[in-house]
Design a protein around this motif. Structure first.
Motif, PDB file in Angstrom:
ATOM      1  N   ALA A 173      32.933 -62.423  -0.329  1.00 49.34           N
ATOM      2  CA  ALA A 173      34.320 -62.767  -0.001  1.00 49.34           C
ATOM      3  C   ALA A 173      34.437 -63.774   1.130  1.00 49.34           C
ATOM      4  O   ALA A 173      35.550 -64.133   1.512  1.00 49.34           O
ATOM      5  CB  ALA A 173      35.087 -61.494   0.361  1.00 49.34           C
ATOM      6  N   GLY A 174      33.307 -64.218   1.666  1.00 50.02           N
ATOM      7  CA  GLY A 174      33.373 -65.109   2.808  1.00 50.02           C
ATOM      8  C   GLY A 174      33.739 -64.346   4.067  1.00 50.02           C
ATOM      9  O   GLY A 174      33.753 -63.116   4.093  1.00 50.02           O
ATOM     10  N   ILE A 175      34.059 -65.072   5.108  1.00 47.67           N
ATOM     11  CA  ILE A 175      34.475 -64.465   6.367  1.00 47.67           C
ATOM     12  C   ILE A 175      35.932 -63.998   6.250  1.00 47.67           C
ATOM     13  O   ILE A 175      36.794 -64.728   5.761  1.00 47.67           O
ATOM     14  CB  ILE A 175      34.332 -65.477   7.528  1.00 47.67           C
ATOM     15  CG1 ILE A 175      32.867 -65.852   7.731  1.00 47.67           C
ATOM     16  CG2 ILE A 175      34.929 -64.912   8.810  1.00 47.67           C
ATOM     17  CD1 ILE A 175      31.980 -64.699   8.111  1.00 47.67           C
ATOM     18  N   ILE A 176      36.187 -62.775   6.696  1.00 47.47           N
ATOM     19  CA  ILE A 176      37.563 -62.247   6.720  1.00 47.47           C
ATOM     20  C   ILE A 176      38.032 -62.315   8.171  1.00 47.47           C
ATOM     21  O   ILE A 176      37.613 -61.508   8.998  1.00 47.47           O
ATOM     22  CB  ILE A 176      37.618 -60.805   6.190  1.00 47.47           C
ATOM     23  CG1 ILE A 176      37.055 -60.738   4.772  1.00 47.47           C
ATOM     24  CG2 ILE A 176      39.056 -60.268   6.220  1.00 47.47           C
ATOM     25  CD1 ILE A 176      36.908 -59.330   4.229  1.00 47.47           C
ATOM     26  N   ASP A 340      47.978 -52.164  -6.112  1.00 48.33           N
ATOM     27  CA  ASP A 340      48.879 -51.601  -5.106  1.00 48.33           C
ATOM     28  C   ASP A 340      48.310 -50.358  -4.433  1.00 48.33           C
ATOM     29  O   ASP A 340      48.520 -50.135  -3.242  1.00 48.33           O
ATOM     30  CB  ASP A 340      50.230 -51.268  -5.751  1.00 48.33           C
ATOM     31  CG  ASP A 340      50.943 -52.513  -6.275  1.00 48.33           C
ATOM     32  OD1 ASP A 340      50.834 -53.561  -5.615  1.00 48.33           O
ATOM     33  OD2 ASP A 340      51.579 -52.431  -7.340  1.00 48.33           O
ATOM     34  N   THR A 341      47.603 -49.534  -5.198  1.00 50.65           N
ATOM     35  CA  THR A 341      47.080 -48.283  -4.636  1.00 50.65           C
ATOM     36  C   THR A 341      45.672 -48.429  -4.076  1.00 50.65           C
ATOM     37  O   THR A 341      45.150 -47.489  -3.475  1.00 50.65           O
ATOM     38  CB  THR A 341      47.072 -47.179  -5.710  1.00 50.65           C
ATOM     39  OG1 THR A 341      46.200 -47.564  -6.790  1.00 50.65           O
ATOM     40  CG2 THR A 341      48.470 -46.931  -6.251  1.00 50.65           C
ATOM     41  N   PHE A 342      45.073 -49.601  -4.260  1.00 48.97           N
ATOM     42  CA  PHE A 342      43.693 -49.791  -3.839  1.00 48.97           C
ATOM     43  C   PHE A 342      43.454 -49.457  -2.364  1.00 48.97           C
ATOM     44  O   PHE A 342      42.499 -48.748  -2.039  1.00 48.97           O
ATOM     45  CB  PHE A 342      43.241 -51.226  -4.141  1.00 48.97           C
ATOM     46  CG  PHE A 342      41.786 -51.463  -3.857  1.00 48.97           C
ATOM     47  CD1 PHE A 342      40.815 -51.112  -4.781  1.00 48.97           C
ATOM     48  CD2 PHE A 342      41.366 -52.033  -2.657  1.00 48.97           C
ATOM     49  CE1 PHE A 342      39.466 -51.321  -4.527  1.00 48.97           C
ATOM     50  CE2 PHE A 342      40.031 -52.239  -2.383  1.00 48.97           C
ATOM     51  CZ  PHE A 342      39.075 -51.887  -3.328  1.00 48.97           C
ATOM     52  N   ALA A 375      38.159 -55.178  -4.518  1.00 51.33           N
ATOM     53  CA  ALA A 375      39.438 -55.714  -4.036  1.00 51.33           C
ATOM     54  C   ALA A 375      39.650 -57.133  -4.542  1.00 51.33           C
ATOM     55  O   ALA A 375      40.765 -57.508  -4.953  1.00 51.33           O
ATOM     56  CB  ALA A 375      39.467 -55.678  -2.503  1.00 51.33           C
ATOM     57  N   LYS A 376      38.590 -57.919  -4.519  1.00 54.32           N
ATOM     58  CA  LYS A 376      38.692 -59.306  -4.993  1.00 54.32           C
ATOM     59  C   LYS A 376      39.003 -59.347  -6.491  1.00 54.32           C
ATOM     60  O   LYS A 376      39.843 -60.138  -6.943  1.00 54.32           O
ATOM     61  CB  LYS A 376      37.377 -60.028  -4.701  1.00 54.32           C
ATOM     62  CG  LYS A 376      37.443 -61.529  -4.877  1.00 54.32           C
ATOM     63  CD  LYS A 376      36.155 -62.181  -4.395  1.00 54.32           C
ATOM     64  CE  LYS A 376      36.237 -63.691  -4.535  1.00 54.32           C
ATOM     65  NZ  LYS A 376      34.981 -64.350  -4.063  1.00 54.32           N
ATOM     66  N   ALA A 377      38.361 -58.465  -7.259  1.00 57.99           N
ATOM     67  CA  ALA A 377      38.608 -58.433  -8.705  1.00 57.99           C
ATOM     68  C   ALA A 377      40.025 -57.998  -9.033  1.00 57.99           C
ATOM     69  O   ALA A 377      40.635 -58.500  -9.988  1.00 57.99           O
ATOM     70  CB  ALA A 377      37.594 -57.498  -9.370  1.00 57.99           C
ATOM     71  N   ALA A 385      41.895 -54.178   2.667  1.00 56.85           N
ATOM     72  CA  ALA A 385      40.816 -53.351   2.134  1.00 56.85           C
ATOM     73  C   ALA A 385      39.801 -53.032   3.234  1.00 56.85           C
ATOM     74  O   ALA A 385      39.306 -51.906   3.349  1.00 56.85           O
ATOM     75  CB  ALA A 385      40.138 -54.063   0.974  1.00 56.85           C
ATOM     76  N   THR A 386      39.505 -54.040   4.053  1.00 56.96           N
ATOM     77  CA  THR A 386      38.587 -53.829   5.180  1.00 56.96           C
ATOM     78  C   THR A 386      39.142 -52.801   6.145  1.00 56.96           C
ATOM     79  O   THR A 386      38.440 -51.875   6.575  1.00 56.96           O
ATOM     80  CB  THR A 386      38.353 -55.162   5.919  1.00 56.96           C
ATOM     81  OG1 THR A 386      37.779 -56.113   5.014  1.00 56.96           O
ATOM     82  CG2 THR A 386      37.428 -54.972   7.115  1.00 56.96           C
ATOM     83  N   MET A 387      40.410 -52.949   6.501  1.00 56.31           N
ATOM     84  CA  MET A 387      41.008 -52.036   7.466  1.00 56.31           C
ATOM     85  C   MET A 387      41.204 -50.633   6.888  1.00 56.31           C
ATOM     86  O   MET A 387      41.193 -49.656   7.629  1.00 56.31           O
ATOM     87  CB  MET A 387      42.344 -52.591   7.958  1.00 56.31           C
ATOM     88  CG  MET A 387      42.225 -53.835   8.830  1.00 56.31           C
ATOM     89  SD  MET A 387      41.071 -53.635  10.209  1.00 56.31           S
ATOM     90  CE  MET A 387      41.890 -52.328  11.130  1.00 56.31           C
ATOM     91  N   ALA A 388      41.367 -50.542   5.559  1.00 53.39           N
ATOM     92  CA  ALA A 388      41.492 -49.216   4.948  1.00 53.39           C
ATOM     93  C   ALA A 388      40.221 -48.405   5.163  1.00 53.39           C
ATOM     94  O   ALA A 388      40.273 -47.187   5.384  1.00 53.39           O
ATOM     95  CB  ALA A 388      41.792 -49.346   3.454  1.00 53.39           C
ATOM     96  N   ILE A 389      39.060 -49.072   5.114  1.00 55.13           N
ATOM     97  CA  ILE A 389      37.805 -48.379   5.417  1.00 55.13           C
ATOM     98  C   ILE A 389      37.821 -47.904   6.864  1.00 55.13           C
ATOM     99  O   ILE A 389      37.457 -46.764   7.182  1.00 55.13           O
ATOM    100  CB  ILE A 389      36.592 -49.301   5.175  1.00 55.13           C
ATOM    101  CG1 ILE A 389      36.581 -49.844   3.754  1.00 55.13           C
ATOM    102  CG2 ILE A 389      35.292 -48.551   5.453  1.00 55.13           C
ATOM    103  CD1 ILE A 389      35.497 -50.892   3.503  1.00 55.13           C
TER     104      ILE A 389
END
Length: 440
Positions: A173-176, A340-342, A375-377, A385-389
């Motif tokens: 995903a490259g740098i976030i 939406d729920t990811f 998330a990308k797909a 997605a990162t912050m959800a972890i």
């Protein structure tokens, strides 16, 4: 209602939650059994993983031991004790004390998780000293509840790793950038909401006067003065030991290094820079090398739990990672998610994995390679997605005693004394994370 739930949770915890060492051993056995049952690995494979990982957290364990002893020594110096007393004096009643400690811990952990975890516990002790009728276990629980903001704060390991070149998902995903994580609107909402709401949640947990848990006054005794007055005929060796000149020289070298570090890297606090800042600050405030060493010696007894238990979690983490269990759990939640729920599914998968891997960096290694491509797909927000972890990890810390060890060591309490309150905070903070991830 919150008070009743807190009392009920405390009863359950006191009955069923074992000592953190037993908890770590039970998790070891559980991960071993699940790995054998649900992955293609043999029992000998799982034994090999556990043994290979057992010592992987030695450096981190040393960092945590140092942050306890250097933080404790810093707080035992006269200037810091006066400062903590001045802030603690703002609380006039047990209820105000609980709210103040919660607020203090939440804000401190936004600044830096190591700083907040240690100083929050020390501040809780000071409030307990100054406010008669305080429930000491609740105050220490409030300090640990403050840890719930760390993942979205300036030292949050996952958003910082995602923004660092060479991280495990850069090729996907490259740098976030942190503008998509730490500085995003949803993160600002979640952190501010926690800071505003949780002091009122803990306020509701304050027991009535007849139910306040009294504590051994010895636990609240102030640290002694570690200064030593030299005799007129003191030897050269003794004068060197109590020399302020030695302290000033070493502190100047350390401050020079910190200045160069921040000039090159910006105000990027790491556990190592915090430890160095604590060490230099403690040296300067205790004035002489041996006065500081006496303070360190008094603090070192608090590190026993970390020294013994961290290797068990290192073994558990490697079993989870190398057996594929972490990926299986993450993939299960991803498979039932949509765009939406990811983030919510990722949040709960991270919370579940946190029982076995209570480490932000460990989560990123285990979950990042599964969560970010999914998330990308799906077209989901990669920053969210990162912050959800990160949120799942910091939220479930309220039911996982791993990170409570430093605070408990400083407080002189056991895990059962505080976890009922922490689990209650976990329940009532959950809507904040869900709203932030869904609506922003």
């Amino acid at each position: 209602m919150i008070g009743k739930i807190a009392r009920a949770m405390t009863v359950v915890v006191n009955r069923y939650l074992p000592d953190p060492l037993i908890f770590a051993m039970l998790l070891t056995i559980l991960m071993f059994g699940i790995g054998v049952a649900f992955t293609p690995h043999t029992p000998l494979d799982m034994v090999q993983m556990w043994g290979d990982g057992f010592w992987n957290l030695l450096a981190f364990g040393m960092q945590m031991a140092l942050i306890i002893v250097t933080g404790h020594a810093l707080a035992s110096s006269s200037p810091v004790k006066r400062l903590l007393k001045d802030i603690a004096s703002l609380a006039k009643t047990p209820t105000q004390g609980v709210m103040l400690v919660t607020f203090f811990g939440l804000v401190a952990c936004v600044i830096n998780w190591g700083f907040g975890l240690i100083v929050g516990a020390m501040f809780a002790r000071e409030v307990a000293r100054r406010v008669p009728g305080s429930d000491y276990p609740l105050l220490i629980a409030c300090a640990y509840i403050g840890f719930m903001t760390w993942g979205g704060g300036f030292s949050g390991s996952m958003p910082l790793l995602a923004a660092t070149p060479g991280n495990p998902v850069e090729h996907i995903a490259g740098i976030i950038p942190v503008s998509h994580t730490l500085l995003a609107g949803y993160n600002i909402f979640i952190i501010l909401a926690l800071i505003v709401v949780l002091p009122f949640v803990t306020r509701m947990m304050v027991p009535k006067a007849g139910r306040v848990i009294t504590i051994d006054p010895a636990l609240l005794q102030e640290e002694p003065d570690f200064q030593k007055k030299l005799a007129a005929d003191a030897s050269i060796a003794e004068r060197m030991e109590e020399s302020r000149i030695m302290t000033l020289i070493i502190s100047a070298i350390g401050l020079c290094y910190l200045g160069m570090y921040f000039w090159k890297n910006g105000f990027n606090l790491t556990i190592n820079t915090v430890n160095l800042m604590f060490l230099i600050g403690g040296l300067l405030l205790h004035k002489t090398p041996m006065a500081y060493m006496r303070a360190i010696t008094a603090a070192a007894r608090s590190t026993a739990g970390i020294l013994v238990q961290f290797p068990f979690y290192a073994g558990i983490q490697l079993m989870m990672e190398h057996s594929g269990l972490g990926g299986m759990i993450t993939q299960f939640f991803i498979d039932v998610a949509n765009k939406d729920t990811f983030p919510i599914m990722t949040f709960f998968s991270s919370a579940l994995i946190n029982f076995a891997v209570p480490s932000g960096g460990g989560h990123w290694v285990i979950q990042g390679p599964f969560v970010i491509p999914a998330a990308k797909a799906l077209g989901a927000d990669l920053g969210k997605a990162t912050m959800a972890i990160a949120y799942g990890e910091q939220w479930m810390n309220m039911a996982q005693p791993f990170w409570a060890l430093p605070a408990l060591a400083i407080a002189g309490l056991g895990v059962r004394d505080i976890m009922g309150y922490c689990v209650t905070a976990l329940l009532f903070s959950c809507p904040i994370f869900i709203i932030g991830l869904l609506l922003f």
